[in-house]
Scaffold this motif. Structure first.
Motif, PDB file in Angstrom:
ATOM      1  N   THR A  16    -124.449  -9.981 -36.116  1.00 23.38           N
ATOM      2  CA  THR A  16    -125.701 -10.302 -37.135  1.00 23.38           C
ATOM      3  C   THR A  16    -126.633 -10.460 -36.063  1.00 23.38           C
ATOM      4  OG1 THR A  16    -124.161 -11.838 -38.321  1.00 23.38           O
ATOM      5  CG2 THR A  16    -126.351 -12.402 -38.461  1.00 23.38           C
ATOM      6  N   THR A  17    -127.883  -9.799 -36.616  1.00 22.43           N
ATOM      7  CA  THR A  17    -129.124  -9.541 -35.846  1.00 22.43           C
ATOM      8  C   THR A  17    -129.951 -10.660 -36.034  1.00 22.43           C
ATOM      9  OG1 THR A  17    -130.361  -8.424 -37.831  1.00 22.43           O
ATOM     10  CG2 THR A  17    -128.988  -6.840 -36.198  1.00 22.43           C
ATOM     11  N   ARG A  18    -130.947 -10.862 -35.245  1.00 18.39           N
ATOM     12  CA  ARG A  18    -132.034 -11.987 -35.319  1.00 18.39           C
ATOM     13  C   ARG A  18    -132.482 -12.066 -36.775  1.00 18.39           C
ATOM     14  NH1 ARG A  18    -136.912 -11.360 -31.425  1.00 18.39           N
ATOM     15  NH2 ARG A  18    -136.112  -9.198 -31.492  1.00 18.39           N
ATOM     16  N   GLU A  19    -132.776 -10.830 -37.313  1.00 15.25           N
ATOM     17  CA  GLU A  19    -133.209 -10.861 -38.861  1.00 15.25           C
ATOM     18  C   GLU A  19    -132.180 -10.952 -39.840  1.00 15.25           C
ATOM     19  OE1 GLU A  19    -134.817  -6.714 -38.547  1.00 15.25           O
ATOM     20  OE2 GLU A  19    -136.497  -7.451 -37.716  1.00 15.25           O
ATOM     21  N   GLN A  20    -131.111 -11.437 -39.372  1.00 13.15           N
ATOM     22  CA  GLN A  20    -129.946 -11.932 -40.118  1.00 13.15           C
ATOM     23  C   GLN A  20    -129.227 -10.654 -40.983  1.00 13.15           C
ATOM     24  OE1 GLN A  20    -128.466 -14.906 -40.210  1.00 13.15           O
ATOM     25  NE2 GLN A  20    -130.052 -14.905 -38.341  1.00 13.15           N
ATOM     26  N   ARG A  21    -129.230  -9.494 -40.355  1.00 13.22           N
ATOM     27  CA  ARG A  21    -128.593  -8.264 -40.823  1.00 13.22           C
ATOM     28  C   ARG A  21    -127.271  -8.057 -40.235  1.00 13.22           C
ATOM     29  NH1 ARG A  21    -131.580  -3.961 -43.416  1.00 13.22           N
ATOM     30  NH2 ARG A  21    -129.278  -3.649 -43.937  1.00 13.22           N
ATOM     31  N   ARG A  22    -126.437  -7.889 -41.175  1.00 18.03           N
ATOM     32  CA  ARG A  22    -125.204  -7.806 -40.304  1.00 18.03           C
ATOM     33  C   ARG A  22    -124.421  -6.259 -40.162  1.00 18.03           C
ATOM     34  NH1 ARG A  22    -120.378  -9.123 -43.741  1.00 18.03           N
ATOM     35  NH2 ARG A  22    -118.806  -8.165 -42.249  1.00 18.03           N
ATOM     36  N   LEU A  23    -124.255  -6.032 -39.005  1.00 18.81           N
ATOM     37  CA  LEU A  23    -123.662  -4.677 -38.470  1.00 18.81           C
ATOM     38  C   LEU A  23    -122.312  -4.801 -38.040  1.00 18.81           C
ATOM     39  CD1 LEU A  23    -126.509  -3.598 -36.460  1.00 18.81           C
ATOM     40  CD2 LEU A  23    -126.206  -3.083 -38.749  1.00 18.81           C
ATOM     41  N   SER A  24    -121.352  -3.623 -38.216  1.00 20.41           N
ATOM     42  CA  SER A  24    -120.109  -3.758 -37.969  1.00 20.41           C
ATOM     43  C   SER A  24    -119.754  -2.328 -37.195  1.00 20.41           C
ATOM     44  CB  SER A  24    -119.135  -4.049 -39.101  1.00 20.41           C
ATOM     45  OG  SER A  24    -117.943  -3.907 -38.649  1.00 20.41           O
ATOM     46  N   VAL A  25    -118.970  -2.437 -36.235  1.00 20.48           N
ATOM     47  CA  VAL A  25    -118.395  -1.132 -35.534  1.00 20.48           C
ATOM     48  C   VAL A  25    -117.088  -1.477 -35.421  1.00 20.48           C
ATOM     49  CG1 VAL A  25    -118.521   0.350 -33.746  1.00 20.48           C
ATOM     50  CG2 VAL A  25    -120.671  -0.744 -34.390  1.00 20.48           C
ATOM     51  N   LEU A  35    -119.388   3.037 -38.327  1.00 24.20           N
ATOM     52  CA  LEU A  35    -120.760   2.188 -38.137  1.00 24.20           C
ATOM     53  C   LEU A  35    -121.104   1.692 -39.629  1.00 24.20           C
ATOM     54  CD1 LEU A  35    -123.212   0.900 -36.826  1.00 24.20           C
ATOM     55  CD2 LEU A  35    -124.213   2.970 -36.651  1.00 24.20           C
ATOM     56  N   SER A  36    -121.018   0.355 -39.882  1.00 24.36           N
ATOM     57  CA  SER A  36    -121.289  -0.031 -41.104  1.00 24.36           C
ATOM     58  C   SER A  36    -122.578  -1.039 -41.001  1.00 24.36           C
ATOM     59  CB  SER A  36    -120.167  -0.851 -41.820  1.00 24.36           C
ATOM     60  OG  SER A  36    -119.139   0.099 -41.869  1.00 24.36           O
ATOM     61  N   ALA A  37    -123.395  -0.852 -42.146  1.00 21.62           N
ATOM     62  CA  ALA A  37    -124.543  -2.022 -42.329  1.00 21.62           C
ATOM     63  C   ALA A  37    -124.354  -2.755 -43.808  1.00 21.62           C
ATOM     64  CB  ALA A  37    -125.901  -1.371 -42.017  1.00 21.62           C
ATOM     65  N   TYR A  38    -124.605  -4.090 -43.721  1.00 21.11           N
ATOM     66  CA  TYR A  38    -124.309  -4.701 -44.959  1.00 21.11           C
ATOM     67  C   TYR A  38    -125.479  -5.112 -45.568  1.00 21.11           C
ATOM     68  CZ  TYR A  38    -119.546  -4.398 -43.210  1.00 21.11           C
ATOM     69  OH  TYR A  38    -118.574  -4.082 -42.869  1.00 21.11           O
ATOM     70  N   THR A  40    -128.557  -7.048 -47.317  1.00 19.21           N
ATOM     71  CA  THR A  40    -129.063  -8.414 -46.950  1.00 19.21           C
ATOM     72  C   THR A  40    -128.748  -9.548 -48.102  1.00 19.21           C
ATOM     73  OG1 THR A  40    -131.294  -7.771 -47.535  1.00 19.21           O
ATOM     74  CG2 THR A  40    -130.872  -7.653 -45.372  1.00 19.21           C
ATOM     75  N   ASP A  41    -128.841  -9.027 -49.219  1.00 21.08           N
ATOM     76  CA  ASP A  41    -128.701  -9.749 -50.558  1.00 21.08           C
ATOM     77  C   ASP A  41    -127.122 -10.456 -50.485  1.00 21.08           C
ATOM     78  OD1 ASP A  41    -128.180  -7.472 -51.235  1.00 21.08           O
ATOM     79  OD2 ASP A  41    -128.741  -7.983 -53.141  1.00 21.08           O
ATOM     80  N   ASP A  42    -126.235  -9.525 -50.131  1.00 24.30           N
ATOM     81  CA  ASP A  42    -124.904  -9.806 -50.170  1.00 24.30           C
ATOM     82  C   ASP A  42    -124.141  -9.453 -49.039  1.00 24.30           C
ATOM     83  OD1 ASP A  42    -122.126 -10.155 -50.761  1.00 24.30           O
ATOM     84  OD2 ASP A  42    -122.323  -8.804 -52.690  1.00 24.30           O
ATOM     85  N   PRO A  43    -123.914 -10.347 -48.141  1.00 25.58           N
ATOM     86  CA  PRO A  43    -123.440  -9.837 -46.556  1.00 25.58           C
ATOM     87  C   PRO A  43    -122.159  -9.192 -46.659  1.00 25.58           C
ATOM     88  CG  PRO A  43    -123.733 -12.079 -46.843  1.00 25.58           C
ATOM     89  CD  PRO A  43    -124.351 -11.591 -47.979  1.00 25.58           C
ATOM     90  N   ASP A  44    -121.382  -9.356 -47.851  1.00 26.06           N
ATOM     91  CA  ASP A  44    -120.163  -8.693 -47.876  1.00 26.06           C
ATOM     92  C   ASP A  44    -119.947  -7.327 -48.509  1.00 26.06           C
ATOM     93  OD1 ASP A  44    -118.753 -11.028 -46.958  1.00 26.06           O
ATOM     94  OD2 ASP A  44    -118.820 -12.284 -48.905  1.00 26.06           O
ATOM     95  N   ALA A  45    -121.404  -6.971 -48.970  1.00 26.25           N
ATOM     96  CA  ALA A  45    -121.434  -5.753 -49.620  1.00 26.25           C
ATOM     97  C   ALA A  45    -122.021  -4.512 -48.671  1.00 26.25           C
ATOM     98  CB  ALA A  45    -122.346  -5.763 -51.127  1.00 26.25           C
ATOM     99  N   CYS A  46    -121.173  -3.640 -48.371  1.00 26.80           N
ATOM    100  CA  CYS A  46    -121.341  -2.492 -47.518  1.00 26.80           C
ATOM    101  C   CYS A  46    -122.512  -1.488 -48.007  1.00 26.80           C
ATOM    102  CB  CYS A  46    -120.381  -1.892 -47.127  1.00 26.80           C
ATOM    103  SG  CYS A  46    -120.748  -0.474 -45.768  1.00 26.80           S
ATOM    104  N   ALA A  47    -123.728  -1.693 -47.326  1.00 25.50           N
ATOM    105  CA  ALA A  47    -124.945  -0.668 -47.928  1.00 25.50           C
ATOM    106  C   ALA A  47    -124.707   0.740 -47.237  1.00 25.50           C
ATOM    107  CB  ALA A  47    -126.157  -1.261 -47.370  1.00 25.50           C
ATOM    108  N   MET A  48    -124.078   1.058 -46.123  1.00 23.99           N
ATOM    109  CA  MET A  48    -123.821   2.206 -45.550  1.00 23.99           C
ATOM    110  C   MET A  48    -122.815   2.120 -44.577  1.00 23.99           C
ATOM    111  SD  MET A  48    -126.377   3.934 -42.638  1.00 23.99           S
ATOM    112  CE  MET A  48    -125.491   2.961 -41.419  1.00 23.99           C
TER     113      MET A  48
END
Length: 156
Positions: A16-25, A35-38, A40-48
């Motif tokens: 979880t980044t300083r900007e509260q973005r969730r990344l996963s590898v 590599l996945s990014a989630y 911001t409005d729904d940290p359980d929903a994968c955006a990419m």
């Protein structure tokens, strides 16, 4: 950063980044990475999500830690210390001499934590370690100390 074993698949690393973005590898057992990014409005929903070959993953790592800025830099801490690789030229004054003769720690304050020679590593070499042209010394110290160590080791 947290890691979670994924039996039969590999390991998932979450950040979880300083900007509260969730990344996963996900490091797959076959060497590929996902590599996945989630959102911001729904940290359980994968955006990419992008699946990378091991070569593509290495390219991304190189882009995130560019060696072209300082090819010998290994790490920097908030304490002002750096760890670098310094190659001993084959024409170096120190080729064939003992590490203690360099007076490296006394003159620069750096610590030599290892010497790499071909496919061999010599951790924590003592003052009686004999240097050879082509050796790579792993040194830790201040920026100024590491620069001074490189100058000493580059002496012809």
């Amino acid at each position: 950063m947290s890691s979670t074993p994924l039996p039969g698949i590999g390991v998932r690393y979450d950040l979880t980044t300083r900007e509260q973005r969730r990344l996963s590898v996900v490091a797959h057992r076959d060497g590929t990475r996902t590599l996945s990014a989630y959102r911001t409005d729904d940290p359980d929903a994968c955006a990419m999500s992008v699946r990378l070959t091991s070569g593509e993953a290495e390219t991304v790592i190189d882009a995130l830690m560019p060696t072209h800025h300082s090819p010998n830099l290994l790490s920097t801490t908030e304490l002002g210390l750096v760890a670098e690789r310094i190659e001993l030229p084959s024409v170096s004054h120190w080729n064939g001499r003992l590490l203690g003769e360099t007076r490296m720690r006394t003159e620069t304050g750096v610590s030599i934590v290892a010497v790499l020679r071909r496919a061999e590593a010599f951790p924590s070499p003592g003052p009686d370690f004999r240097l050879a042209g082509g050796d790579t010394l792993i040194v830790i110290g201040t920026r100024e100390g590491v620069d001074a160590a490189a100058a000493i080791l580059g002496r012809e």
